[in-house]
Design a protein around this motif. Structure first.
Motif, mmCIF file in Angstrom:
data_model
loop_
_atom_site.group_PDB
_atom_site.id
_atom_site.type_symbol
_atom_site.label_atom_id
_atom_site.label_comp_id
_atom_site.label_asym_id
_atom_site.label_seq_id
_atom_site.Cartn_x
_atom_site.Cartn_y
_atom_site.Cartn_z
ATOM 1 N N UNK A 209 0.536 146.130 45.761
ATOM 2 C CA UNK A 209 0.977 146.636 47.069
ATOM 3 C C UNK A 209 2.464 147.001 47.080
ATOM 4 N N UNK A 210 2.947 147.473 45.938
ATOM 5 C CA UNK A 210 4.337 147.923 45.869
ATOM 6 C C UNK A 210 4.528 149.261 46.573
ATOM 7 N N UNK A 211 3.440 149.893 47.019
ATOM 8 C CA UNK A 211 3.562 151.074 47.877
ATOM 9 C C UNK A 211 3.909 150.649 49.300
ATOM 10 N N UNK A 212 3.606 149.397 49.645
ATOM 11 C CA UNK A 212 3.913 148.899 50.996
ATOM 12 C C UNK A 212 5.266 148.191 50.986
ATOM 13 N N UNK A 213 5.437 147.256 50.044
ATOM 14 C CA UNK A 213 6.735 146.603 49.884
ATOM 15 C C UNK A 213 7.451 147.297 48.727
ATOM 16 N N UNK A 214 8.181 148.354 49.053
ATOM 17 C CA UNK A 214 8.623 149.280 48.012
ATOM 18 C C UNK A 214 9.702 148.720 47.086
ATOM 19 N N UNK A 215 10.531 147.832 47.606
ATOM 20 C CA UNK A 215 11.574 147.263 46.742
ATOM 21 C C UNK A 215 10.984 146.195 45.830
ATOM 22 N N UNK A 216 9.992 145.486 46.352
ATOM 23 C CA UNK A 216 9.309 144.487 45.526
ATOM 24 C C UNK A 216 10.222 143.420 44.965
ATOM 25 N N UNK A 217 11.144 142.923 45.802
ATOM 26 C CA UNK A 217 12.075 141.884 45.346
ATOM 27 C C UNK A 217 11.375 140.629 44.854
ATOM 28 N N UNK A 218 10.131 140.459 45.265
ATOM 29 C CA UNK A 218 9.351 139.313 44.817
ATOM 30 C C UNK A 218 9.270 139.256 43.289
ATOM 31 N N UNK A 219 9.232 140.410 42.664
ATOM 32 C CA UNK A 219 9.128 140.444 41.201
ATOM 33 C C UNK A 219 10.322 139.744 40.551
ATOM 34 N N UNK A 220 11.509 140.021 41.072
ATOM 35 C CA UNK A 220 12.700 139.368 40.522
ATOM 36 C C UNK A 220 12.588 137.848 40.685
ATOM 37 N N UNK A 221 12.122 137.419 41.868
ATOM 38 C CA UNK A 221 11.965 135.978 42.104
ATOM 39 C C UNK A 221 10.920 135.374 41.173
ATOM 40 N N UNK A 222 9.815 136.072 40.980
ATOM 41 C CA UNK A 222 8.763 135.554 40.095
ATOM 42 C C UNK A 222 9.322 135.314 38.698
ATOM 43 N N UNK A 223 10.061 136.289 38.184
ATOM 44 C CA UNK A 223 10.597 136.169 36.818
ATOM 45 C C UNK A 223 11.670 135.089 36.729
ATOM 46 N N UNK A 224 12.588 135.091 37.707
ATOM 47 C CA UNK A 224 13.699 134.133 37.659
ATOM 48 C C UNK A 224 13.190 132.704 37.871
ATOM 49 N N UNK A 225 12.250 132.531 38.802
ATOM 50 C CA UNK A 225 11.844 131.173 39.168
ATOM 51 C C UNK A 225 10.733 130.599 38.294
#
Ligand SMILES: Nc1nc2c(ncn2[C@@H]2O[C@H](COP(=O)(O)OP(=O)(O)O)[C@@H](O)[C@H]2O)c(=O)[nH]1
Ligand SMILES: [Mg+2]
Length: 255
Positions: A209-225
């Motif tokens: 759903x990166x078409x809806x949440x276009x920045x997708x900051x969650x990805x950075x959190x997933x990788x970092x955390x």
């Protein structure tokens, strides 16, 4: 000239300071506060934010022709991602069997049947209420290439879902257990990720759903955390709105 100047100045900039300056922007993009705090600590004294973040982002790759178990909460996009990944492999000449091991949610088997008609993968299905581990086992037994195992997202109780997933894992010993995460859930998804990892154990993510949440900051959190990789990303309802995770493109869009 101005562009050159801004590039040069950003190259020389302290990465931790830049995170601090962009804190609000990052929060709005759904990067978690925990991640931001961690970046501020860890990036002290480092230069060039984009370069250091690129090292923290992990893009995962499925080796060979794997058995992949898909887990995640209801509606996160597991079944859709399975259909897309099936197409991705089939476009590359790899045989794909999908196991309809979500025998719980009404309509889940029909949903896969519709995708099979469009895409043409092999489907192993029993009936609603059947033992998901038995469906998965049958698919692996018939394996000619890749095997993708769909699962339910919700049960009467959380416990029984986790027990069910553990049983599938015990019985088929998948090469990868992938959690499908809906980017629009933002930081709330991180709690789910911890639970699934604790209970079932996951190797990485597919983010949807990166078409809806276009920045997708969650990805950075997933990788970092979690330190775990993102294998693929999904950005739409069409079968081709799907590709391997590309950290560079992602950062260009996020920052
Ligand atoms: N906009 C958008 N919708 C998606 C994406 N992936 C899945 N969906 C939709 O999200 C809903 C739930 O997807 P589904 O695959 O059934 O989730 P599951 O319960 O985890 O199997 C469906 O309506 C999908 O069409 C995506 O990348 N973008
Ligand atoms: Mg499903």
């Amino acid at each position: 000239m101005n562009l050159l100047k801004s590039i040069l100045s950003s190259l020389g900039k302290d990465a931790a300071k830049e995170v601090e300056e962009r804190e609000l922007e990052l929060l709005q993009a759904n990067v978690s506060l925990t991640t931001i705090e961690r970046l501020k600590e860890e990036l002290k004294g480092k230069k060039n934010l984009k370069e250091v973040l690129k090292d923290l982002l992990k893009s995962g790759k499925f080796e060979g022709t794997p058995v992949v178990l898909f887990v995640g909460t209801n509606g996160s996009g597991k079944t859709t991602a399975i259909a897309k990944l099936a197409k991705w492999y089939m476009d590359r000449g790899v045989h794909v069997i999908v196991a309809a091991a979500d025998t719980f949610r009404a309509g889940s088997i029909e949903q896969l049947e519709e995708w099979r008609e469009r895409i043409g993968f092999d489907l192993v299905k029993y009936h609603y209420g059947a033992d998901p581990a038995a469906v998965a086992y049958e698919a692996v037994k018939r394996r000619k290439g890749v095997v993708l195992i769909d699962t339910a997202g919700r049960q009467e109780t959380r416990r029984s879902l986790m027990e069910e997933l553990k049983k599938i894992k015990r019985v088929v010993k998948p090469d990868y257990t992938v959690m499908v995460v809906d980017a629009t859930q933002g930081v709330a998804a991180l709690e789910q990720v911890r639970k699934f990892d604790e209970e079932v154990g996951i190797d990485g993510f597919i983010v949807t759903k990166l078409d809806v949440d276009e920045k997708g900051g969650l990805i950075l959190s997933l990788c970092v955390e979690t330190g775990k990789p993102v294998f693929f990303v999904s950005y739409g309802q069409g079968p081709d709105d799907f590709s391997p995770f590309n950290p560079e493109e992602y950062l260009d869009n996020l920052l």
